[in-house]
Design an enzyme around this catalytic site. Structure first.
Site, mmCIF file in Angstrom:
data_model
loop_
_atom_site.group_PDB
_atom_site.id
_atom_site.type_symbol
_atom_site.label_atom_id
_atom_site.label_comp_id
_atom_site.label_asym_id
_atom_site.label_seq_id
_atom_site.Cartn_x
_atom_site.Cartn_y
_atom_site.Cartn_z
ATOM 1 N N ARG A 62 -31.138 -22.811 -49.680
ATOM 2 C CA ARG A 62 -30.124 -23.604 -48.954
ATOM 3 C C ARG A 62 -29.362 -24.513 -49.914
ATOM 4 O O ARG A 62 -28.257 -24.982 -49.612
ATOM 5 C CB ARG A 62 -30.782 -24.413 -47.812
ATOM 6 C CG ARG A 62 -29.799 -25.273 -47.035
ATOM 7 C CD ARG A 62 -30.275 -25.662 -45.637
ATOM 8 N NE ARG A 62 -31.647 -26.114 -45.613
ATOM 9 C CZ ARG A 62 -32.075 -27.321 -46.015
ATOM 10 N NH1 ARG A 62 -31.209 -28.197 -46.482
ATOM 11 N NH2 ARG A 62 -33.345 -27.652 -45.965
ATOM 12 N N TYR A 115 -5.999 -21.276 -35.899
ATOM 13 C CA TYR A 115 -6.972 -20.361 -35.301
ATOM 14 C C TYR A 115 -7.646 -21.083 -34.117
ATOM 15 O O TYR A 115 -7.950 -22.279 -34.210
ATOM 16 C CB TYR A 115 -7.994 -19.953 -36.374
ATOM 17 C CG TYR A 115 -9.170 -19.219 -35.809
ATOM 18 C CD1 TYR A 115 -9.002 -18.053 -35.065
ATOM 19 C CD2 TYR A 115 -10.465 -19.686 -35.999
ATOM 20 C CE1 TYR A 115 -10.088 -17.388 -34.531
ATOM 21 C CE2 TYR A 115 -11.556 -19.027 -35.473
ATOM 22 C CZ TYR A 115 -11.354 -17.875 -34.733
ATOM 23 O OH TYR A 115 -12.434 -17.226 -34.194
ATOM 24 N N ASP A 187 -5.999 -23.162 -45.102
ATOM 25 C CA ASP A 187 -6.732 -21.956 -44.706
ATOM 26 C C ASP A 187 -5.939 -20.766 -45.251
ATOM 27 O O ASP A 187 -4.850 -20.454 -44.757
ATOM 28 C CB ASP A 187 -6.860 -21.915 -43.177
ATOM 29 C CG ASP A 187 -7.681 -20.720 -42.699
ATOM 30 O OD1 ASP A 187 -7.711 -19.703 -43.403
ATOM 31 O OD2 ASP A 187 -8.268 -20.805 -41.604
ATOM 32 N N LYS A 212 -12.832 -11.684 -43.317
ATOM 33 C CA LYS A 212 -11.595 -10.930 -43.190
ATOM 34 C C LYS A 212 -11.352 -10.118 -44.461
ATOM 35 O O LYS A 212 -12.141 -9.264 -44.796
ATOM 36 C CB LYS A 212 -10.460 -11.902 -42.841
ATOM 37 C CG LYS A 212 -10.794 -12.855 -41.675
ATOM 38 C CD LYS A 212 -11.090 -12.113 -40.394
ATOM 39 C CE LYS A 212 -11.319 -12.946 -39.149
ATOM 40 N NZ LYS A 212 -12.091 -14.162 -39.178
HETATM 41 C C1 PLP Z 1 -7.336 -18.049 -39.990
HETATM 42 C C2 PLP Z 1 -8.782 -18.093 -39.625
HETATM 43 N N1 PLP Z 1 -9.549 -19.097 -40.091
HETATM 44 C C3 PLP Z 1 -10.857 -19.197 -39.788
HETATM 45 C C4 PLP Z 1 -11.475 -18.263 -38.974
HETATM 46 C C5 PLP Z 1 -12.947 -18.397 -38.651
HETATM 47 O O1 PLP Z 1 -13.681 -17.479 -39.397
HETATM 48 P P1 PLP Z 1 -15.084 -16.816 -38.939
HETATM 49 O O2 PLP Z 1 -14.787 -15.930 -37.768
HETATM 50 O O3 PLP Z 1 -15.517 -16.085 -40.168
HETATM 51 O O4 PLP Z 1 -15.993 -17.925 -38.568
HETATM 52 C C6 PLP Z 1 -10.729 -17.192 -38.484
HETATM 53 C C7 PLP Z 1 -11.355 -16.177 -37.627
HETATM 54 O O5 PLP Z 1 -10.705 -15.324 -37.039
HETATM 55 C C8 PLP Z 1 -9.339 -17.105 -38.814
HETATM 56 O O6 PLP Z 1 -8.576 -16.102 -38.370
#
Ligand code: PLP
Length: 398
Positions: A62, A115, A187, A212
């Protein structure tokens, strides 16, 4: 390469393959072993105490693991960052960053689209922990400046925004933030470091849902952040260590493997998406197409300024009512109805009832998420096959 800095000695693909990993010195294995271990043995009790006191060396997974560290080094290098930190999901990364940088009474300015779960987290932080947020249309510098309050500590943006594909000027946001001593978090999930490196434009921290494009094959859920050593160390030793949303060594291995082909995949995703966007733009059944790589897009100048390609995500509306769009999705054969994005497979979803269903309707409309909006993550299949599938589904609703 769009960058404010000189290119490092090796190109991005070379670094994605070689940085942070080397053949195993004991066996010569080209791919180093996966350190699937929870704990690390100390040669002596004194050495254990030294490591707890801050000396170099592993303690417990961890707190750090060699396979996870290799991934962190690769992503940090690609993002032109000093350090990286991996998490068990993109949302574990988002929450660790916000909880690590903010305290009760602080204020965050966000891009007007986010998101859905990031929005949900911000709403929760506001209701339960008195951390306020403002959604801001950052296309105008004035609007951003006006949103700043004495307690604003973080500007948190997606660019391009999920799922409306609006693009924000990174250099402008970073310079306003610096003048006001605010930390900028980007992001970068939609772009990956192959298409956009926000730190090179003055932003402070980058984060990814590595689920992704970085993973790319639809088989791992993960998150990663990259930035200055000081910020990363702070988040590692506070919200990551004590809340514990870490990445497993096996998943880190899958992401290291994903990174090796990321450059190739992003090229193909971008080429395919451009052709699909052109096809949709001309189709009589399509009402509107949102893809910053089209020269007709108002965001096209930003693609040229700060991105090395517009990426693989397109949003669009079909003509008729919301039901026409749903009917169209149900006719698809090759493109799969699924949330997530950035996979080698083409995925399609309906944000207002799926990824952004958590956002109240009024906020959703302000974000530009209409009931008819459909998001398409174009995969790396032969593009003619993807277009043929879209074509047959569109002709079924005519
Ligand atoms: C732009 C974006 N940021 C963060 C996330 C969150 O990621 P996770 O699904 O891996 O927790 C997503 C998920 O679809 C996303 O599209």
């Amino acid at each position: 390469m769009k960058s404010k800095q000189k290119q490092k000695s090796y190109g991005l693909s070379t670094r994605a393959i070689h940085v942070g990993t080397s053949p195993d010195p004991q066996t010569g294995a080209l791919v180093p072993p996966i350190y699937q271990t929870s704990t690390f043995v100390f040669p002596t009790a004194e050495e254990g105490a030294n490591r707890f006191a801050g000396e170099e060396g592993y303690i417990y997974s961890r707190l750090g693991n060699p396979t996870v560290k290799a991934l962190e080094q690769k992503v940090a290098n690609l993002e032109s960052a000093e350090a990286g930190l991996a998490f068990g999901s993109g949302m574990a990364a988002v929450s660790a960053v916000l909880l690590g940088l903010l305290r009760s009474g602080d204020h965050v300015i966000c891009s007007r689209g986010l998101y859905g779960c990031t929005f949900g987290l911000l709403r929760d932080l506001k209701e339960r922990f008195h951390i306020d947020f403002t959604l801001c249309d950052m296309t105008q510098q004035d609007d951003l400046q006006k949103a700043i309050q004495a307690n604003t500590k973080v500007i948190y943006i997606e660019t391009p925004i999920n799922p409306t594909l609006e693009v924000i000027d990174l250099e402008m946001v970073a310079s306003v933030a610096k003048t006001n001593q605010i930390t900028t978090v980007v992001d970068n999930t939609f772009m990956t470091p192959f298409l956009q490196r926000p730190l090179e434009f003055g932003c402070d921290l980058v984060l990814h849902s590595a689920t992704k494009y970085i993973g790319g094959h639809g088989d791992v859920v993960a998150g990663i952040i990259a930035g200055k050593q000081e910020i990363i160390d702070h988040i590692r030793m506070t919200t990551q260590k004590d809340i514990g949303g870490i990445l497993s060594p096996w998943d880190a291995f899958l992401l290291i493997r994903g990174l090796k082909t990321l450059g190739l995949r992003m090229e193909r995703h971008t080429q395919n998406a451009f052709q699909v966007a052109r096809f949709l733009e001309k189709h009589p059944q399509i009402e509107s197409v949102y893809y910053p790589g089209l020269s007709s897009s108002m965001y096209y100048p930003f693609v040229q300024k700060q991105m090395d390609g517009a990426g693989g995500i397109i949003s669009f509306e079909v003509k008729g009512d919301t039901q026409s769009g749903i009917h169209f999705m149900n006719q698809l054969k090759l493109c799969k109805i699924a949330v997530s994005l950035g996979d080698v497979d083409t995925l399609i979803q309906h944000p207002s009832t799926m990824t952004h269903a958590i956002v109240p309707e009024e906020e959703r409309l302000k974000m530009g998420i209409t009931p008819g909006l459909i998001r398409l993550s174009v995969g790396i299949e032969d593009v003619e096959d993807v277009i043929a599938d879209l074509e047959q589904a569109l002709s079924a609703i005519e």
